[in-house]
Write a protein that holds these residues in place. Sequence first.
Motif, PDB file in Angstrom:
ATOM      1  N   GLY A 184       0.811  -1.092   0.183  1.00 41.08           N
ATOM      2  CA  GLY A 184      -0.175   0.320   0.161  1.00 41.08           C
ATOM      3  C   GLY A 184       1.147   1.110  -0.157  1.00 41.08           C
ATOM      4  N   LYS A 185      -0.073   2.304  -0.101  1.00 39.60           N
ATOM      5  CA  LYS A 185       1.238   3.783  -0.561  1.00 39.60           C
ATOM      6  C   LYS A 185       0.123   4.781   0.355  1.00 39.60           C
ATOM      7  CE  LYS A 185       2.413   3.358  -5.301  1.00 39.60           C
ATOM      8  NZ  LYS A 185       1.956   3.640  -6.570  1.00 39.60           N
ATOM      9  N   GLU A 219      -0.707  18.904   1.046  1.00 35.57           N
ATOM     10  CA  GLU A 219      -1.959  19.923   1.124  1.00 35.57           C
ATOM     11  C   GLU A 219      -3.248  18.818  -0.111  1.00 35.57           C
ATOM     12  OE1 GLU A 219      -0.961  23.183   1.371  1.00 35.57           O
ATOM     13  OE2 GLU A 219       0.984  22.506   2.132  1.00 35.57           O
ATOM     14  N   GLY A 220      -2.871  18.275   0.257  1.00 30.50           N
ATOM     15  CA  GLY A 220      -3.875  17.588  -0.339  1.00 30.50           C
ATOM     16  C   GLY A 220      -3.632  17.408  -1.769  1.00 30.50           C
ATOM     17  N   VAL A 221      -3.230  17.841  -2.349  1.00 28.45           N
ATOM     18  CA  VAL A 221      -3.805  17.688  -4.290  1.00 28.45           C
ATOM     19  C   VAL A 221      -2.683  16.773  -4.700  1.00 28.45           C
ATOM     20  CG1 VAL A 221      -2.583  19.171  -5.693  1.00 28.45           C
ATOM     21  CG2 VAL A 221      -3.195  20.241  -3.819  1.00 28.45           C
ATOM     22  N   PRO A 222      -3.892  16.020  -5.885  1.00 29.40           N
ATOM     23  CA  PRO A 222      -3.587  14.968  -5.709  1.00 29.40           C
ATOM     24  C   PRO A 222      -1.694  15.182  -6.953  1.00 29.40           C
ATOM     25  CG  PRO A 222      -6.126  15.357  -6.844  1.00 29.40           C
ATOM     26  CD  PRO A 222      -5.584  16.497  -6.271  1.00 29.40           C
ATOM     27  N   THR A 223      -1.390  13.956  -6.812  1.00 31.50           N
ATOM     28  CA  THR A 223      -0.001  13.834  -7.452  1.00 31.50           C
ATOM     29  C   THR A 223      -0.478  13.166  -8.520  1.00 31.50           C
ATOM     30  OG1 THR A 223       0.866  11.711  -6.711  1.00 31.50           O
ATOM     31  CG2 THR A 223       0.992  13.360  -5.519  1.00 31.50           C
ATOM     32  N   THR A 224       0.324  12.762  -9.671  1.00 30.38           N
ATOM     33  CA  THR A 224       0.349  11.366 -11.036  1.00 30.38           C
ATOM     34  C   THR A 224       0.469   9.867 -10.313  1.00 30.38           C
ATOM     35  OG1 THR A 224       2.907  11.918 -11.489  1.00 30.38           O
ATOM     36  CG2 THR A 224       0.824  13.689 -12.760  1.00 30.38           C
ATOM     37  N   GLU A 225       0.716  10.391  -8.885  1.00 31.97           N
ATOM     38  CA  GLU A 225       0.995   8.462  -8.782  1.00 31.97           C
ATOM     39  C   GLU A 225      -0.507   7.944  -7.804  1.00 31.97           C
ATOM     40  OE1 GLU A 225       3.782   6.150  -5.164  1.00 31.97           O
ATOM     41  OE2 GLU A 225       3.743   8.267  -4.951  1.00 31.97           O
TER      42      GLU A 225
END
Length: 303
Positions: A184-185, A219-225
């Motif tokens: 898990g991540k 910051e709760g912003v989606p990454t590309t991972e």
Amino acid sequence: MLRSLVGSEMCIRDSNQNVTELLDQDLAKIAFLHAQSQELHDRKNPWINTGPNMSEEAAAEFGRVLKGGLAQGARLNDPQIGELPNIYMVFGFASAGYDAKSYRVVLRMLENWCKENDARHGAEGWILMTQGDGDYGHDSVETIACEVADRGVPVVFLQSHFGYAEPGSAYWPKYATAGFYGPGKRHGTPKLRNGEPAMDSEGNPVFAECWGGYVKDAEGVPTTELSFVDAAMWQPMFGGVRLIDHVGGVFVAGGGPITVEQSEIYDVLGVDSTTQVQHRPGDWVVVSQDSKGNVSSTDRFLL
């Protein structure tokens, strides 16, 4: 006369030897088939990478189970002989549950979807894939998976090790024939317990688990991972099998922010830019409300 008797005895001996050899071969075949049958899995005898054992060998074994270890008779499609992709995924409300009226609509649509999948495939059948949701105590994506399993369709799952559960335990998904738990991540944001940041035994902050969709930064912003359950679909980690190449459709019945992200990741209801034909005939989106009457944002994929 003596020569004739000797010849007859030799023929009988040869005949007996041949019979013995044939019996030995038949017994060997029976033993092989028996051993093979012991490797088949169903809801009563599910396969998981116990531990979880997240090794390359365990992942390859999960691929083998998909290809020929499901007792219900279905198996992963073989594109080399023209078989159509036959893994079908399902997304929906989990802990939020469903409004009763909305769920009745979901079940009617689910039945029609299943019948279309039945008609689309031959001897290879089809396989439902979830992300390992257990029983929430109310109608949810888990009960949807149970409905499909009750039709005799094998249901398998991918799940992160954060949700590891063994057959018979409280959170084990009782619809499952097989499942694989992977690493898990975590998000960059803290995990909350009763509104307060969670700490480990040494007083260090614990970061929130990424159950699906995109990993978020501090910051709760989606990454590309991508989360494990989604990233694993694109990796040839199951004995060389890339599961996304075998996906024939996605059934989306409501769901929260994670489901919205996953619907984008899997390009649900996506069409060919030239022909305008839907990429996957098995993509369905059902407008649904959660138990509090909130309409899922997944309805936007119908626009």
